[in-house]
Design an enzyme around this catalytic site. Structure first.
Site, mmCIF file in Angstrom:
data_model
loop_
_atom_site.group_PDB
_atom_site.id
_atom_site.type_symbol
_atom_site.label_atom_id
_atom_site.label_comp_id
_atom_site.label_asym_id
_atom_site.label_seq_id
_atom_site.Cartn_x
_atom_site.Cartn_y
_atom_site.Cartn_z
ATOM 1 N N LYS A 129 0.867 -1.235 0.080
ATOM 2 C CA LYS A 129 0.059 0.071 0.046
ATOM 3 C C LYS A 129 0.820 1.207 0.211
ATOM 4 O O LYS A 129 0.666 2.132 -0.895
ATOM 5 C CB LYS A 129 -0.938 0.086 1.233
ATOM 6 C CG LYS A 129 -1.520 1.447 1.409
ATOM 7 C CD LYS A 129 -2.451 1.254 2.725
ATOM 8 C CE LYS A 129 -1.603 1.661 3.980
ATOM 9 N NZ LYS A 129 -1.938 3.128 4.421
ATOM 10 N N ASN A 130 1.870 1.472 0.970
ATOM 11 C CA ASN A 130 2.695 2.498 1.220
ATOM 12 C C ASN A 130 3.502 2.792 -0.054
ATOM 13 O O ASN A 130 3.929 4.002 -0.476
ATOM 14 C CB ASN A 130 3.587 2.495 2.180
ATOM 15 C CG ASN A 130 2.512 2.596 3.177
ATOM 16 O OD1 ASN A 130 1.522 3.287 3.513
ATOM 17 N ND2 ASN A 130 2.967 2.057 4.677
ATOM 18 N N CYS B 175 -4.861 8.498 9.981
ATOM 19 C CA CYS B 175 -5.142 7.752 11.101
ATOM 20 C C CYS B 175 -4.342 8.670 12.262
ATOM 21 O O CYS B 175 -3.507 9.460 12.273
ATOM 22 C CB CYS B 175 -4.306 6.489 11.321
ATOM 23 S SG CYS B 175 -5.011 5.128 10.304
ATOM 24 N N ARG C 135 2.442 13.780 13.147
ATOM 25 C CA ARG C 135 3.291 13.869 11.865
ATOM 26 C C ARG C 135 3.443 15.025 10.989
ATOM 27 O O ARG C 135 2.683 15.010 9.951
ATOM 28 C CB ARG C 135 2.469 12.549 10.963
ATOM 29 C CG ARG C 135 2.546 11.209 11.736
ATOM 30 C CD ARG C 135 2.307 10.144 11.003
ATOM 31 N NE ARG C 135 0.920 9.984 10.811
ATOM 32 C CZ ARG C 135 0.410 9.003 10.124
ATOM 33 N NH1 ARG C 135 1.250 7.993 9.458
ATOM 34 N NH2 ARG C 135 -0.894 8.981 9.902
ATOM 35 N N ASP D 121 4.677 0.075 12.144
ATOM 36 C CA ASP D 121 3.314 -0.474 11.637
ATOM 37 C C ASP D 121 3.382 -1.980 11.940
ATOM 38 O O ASP D 121 2.267 -2.547 11.749
ATOM 39 C CB ASP D 121 3.356 -0.361 10.132
ATOM 40 C CG ASP D 121 3.073 0.715 9.906
ATOM 41 O OD1 ASP D 121 2.406 1.685 10.587
ATOM 42 O OD2 ASP D 121 2.967 1.547 8.665
ATOM 43 N N ILE E 240 8.689 6.058 17.040
ATOM 44 C CA ILE E 240 8.487 6.724 15.745
ATOM 45 C C ILE E 240 7.230 7.508 15.990
ATOM 46 O O ILE E 240 7.235 8.750 15.793
ATOM 47 C CB ILE E 240 7.946 5.528 14.671
ATOM 48 C CG1 ILE E 240 9.357 4.595 14.769
ATOM 49 C CG2 ILE E 240 7.922 6.241 13.364
ATOM 50 C CD1 ILE E 240 10.601 5.066 14.282
ATOM 51 N N ARG F 153 -8.387 0.192 4.581
ATOM 52 C CA ARG F 153 -7.329 1.010 4.166
ATOM 53 C C ARG F 153 -6.112 0.296 3.597
ATOM 54 O O ARG F 153 -5.449 1.011 2.905
ATOM 55 C CB ARG F 153 -7.421 2.479 5.037
ATOM 56 C CG ARG F 153 -8.331 3.293 5.194
ATOM 57 C CD ARG F 153 -7.924 4.469 6.194
ATOM 58 N NE ARG F 153 -6.520 5.107 5.401
ATOM 59 C CZ ARG F 153 -5.712 5.229 6.433
ATOM 60 N NH1 ARG F 153 -5.774 4.788 7.753
ATOM 61 N NH2 ARG F 153 -4.570 5.696 5.861
#
Length: 422
Positions: free
Chosen positions: A22-23, A118, A123, A309, A331, A401
């Site tokens: 996805k990323n 999210c 961020r 993640d 993170i 997602r």
């Protein structure tokens, strides 16, 4: 809103095909804005975030078509490009900010709403902004939009050092620098496989890039980019998530398309916990070595370290481990919101700032729980698979997602899981 019903039913066995990342795909898609020639992406994941990026690119004037049931994306930006990325689309997904660099590079100006996504921390966009300003962009925040323009209508190469090895900032700067005049050097660049994948695709389009996968990336700007066909890299987060299914429930599962180099730090922690991970011709085979999982300590780090993640999913596993584990999140802040939900299932977890201490219990209990973000939602499903009784996970719109056909894949290895429509 839909819910997911999970019934714990013992060992899981079988094969799961792992989708494209996805990323990675969300960074590759905006690269179409850099060229007037077609870009074709194969092994694309079928996810709501991909649909959102499709909608955003189409609003900017690009053509995007899903072929072969959406696994192939045909993109083209031949026509006039709209330089305004609207809030109503951008707010849905953090990765929408990745159109900023390509728009600046091609059009010399862009107006892009601040992104959503999210709720796992602030961020901020400052790393993106500072990097693009180093390339000669003038950027002003007005009414929730970033108004950016290149001085003299053209970006120029520059040397910069990122304060943090941000994946998104590295991607945005890389794409912008491909059409900038001169040489750009990004120091403290992100090293993730998604960065390598983007660089490989841009190189196929005619970009001159060296050093991807290291902390120093050099880009020599070119006058124009062409078209390309590129296969999206395997999703290492989906891979790691499904690796935990036999770890938490027992059994043996083969993950098709998986490769050890994508999840080496994660696999090392699984090995310490008592989980066998072996590479096969087709992917990775995972099984519990025998007996109860052992407690291990985990610290999230940028690649090649343990991925943030996969922290929530790993916590679900460690809830049933023998002993006490400490998970340190370095993170993102606010990324232990799944912990209170796991407590409802009988887990023993104490959270203090960026550290969670997990004392393993012999068995979790099914309960009604609520997903707070994408990775938390699947961590609760994993916990439910290992729990006694039924678990109902609500607010699973996050799940769609980032996980392609999640119920189908879990059922394929023997899990009792179904979606309850609202």
């Amino acid at each position: 809103m839909d819910s997911i019903l999970v019934k714990g039913n013992g060992a899981l066995n079988g094969v799961i095909p792992i989708a494209g990342a996805k990323n990675a795909c969300l960074a590759l898609m905006p690269a179409t804005l850099l060229s007037e020639e077609p870009l074709t992406l194969t092994n694309a994941p079928r996810l709501s975030d991909i649909a959102t990026m499709t909608q955003l690119l189409q609003s900017l004037g690009a053509e995007v078509a899903g072929l072969q049931e959406g696994k192939v994306l045909a993109l083209s930006s031949l026509g006039p490009i709209n330089h305004v990325a609207d809030y109503e689309i951008v707010r849905k997904m953090r990765a929408s900010n990745l159109v900023l660099g390509p728009l600046l590079a091609r059009e010399g100006h862009a107006v892009v709403s601040l992104p959503g996504g999210c709720a796992i921390g602030a961020r901020p966009m400052d790393l993106h902004i500072h990097g693009l300003e180093a390339l000669g962009a003038e950027i002003e925040l007005k009414d929730g939009y970033l108004h950016a323009k290149a001085k003299g209508g053209k970006l120029r190469g520059a040397q910069m050092t990122l304060r943090m090895a941000s994946v998104g900032a590295t991607e945005n700067i890389m794409m912008a620098a491909t059409l900038a005049k001169g040489t750009t050097v990004i120091n403290n660049a992100a090293r993730e496989p998604e960065i390598v994948d983007l660089a490989q695709c841009l190189r196929k389009m005619g970009a001159q890039i060296d050093g991807e996968g290291s902390s120093r990336i050099e880009i020599q700007g070119v006058d124009r980019l062409g078209g390309a066909t590129h296969q999206v890299v395997t999703d290492r987060i989906e891979l790691g998530t499904y690796m935990l299914a036999p770890a938490i429930c027992g059994g043996e599962v083969e993950l098709l398309g998986g490769r050890m180099h994508l999840v080496a730090a994660f696999a090392e922690k699984l090995d310490q916990a008592g989980v066998s991970v072996t590479e096969t011709e087709a992917g990775l085979k995972v099984s519990r070595k025998g007996g109860r999982i052992r407690a291990v300590d985990v610290t999230t780090e940028p690649f090649p370290g343990f991925p943030t993640d996969l922290q929530a999913q790993m916590m679900a596993l460690l809830c049933t481990a023998e002993g006490t584990s400490v998970l340190e999140e370095k993170i993102f802040e606010n990324r232990f919101m799944h912990a209170p939900e796991l407590l409802r299932m009988g887990a023993q977890i104490e959270v203090h700032g960026g550290t969670a201490t997990v004392k393993g219990v012999e068995k979790l209990r099914g309960a009604r729980v609520m997903a707070t973000d994408l990775r938390a939602s699947v961590s609760l499903i994993l916990a439910g698979l290992a729990a006694e009784g039924e678990t109902v996970v609500s607010r699973v719109y996050h799940l769609d997602r980032g996980y392609e056909r999640v119920e189908e894949k879990f059922r394929g290895i023997g899990a009792h899981i179904e979606r309850i429509k609202a």
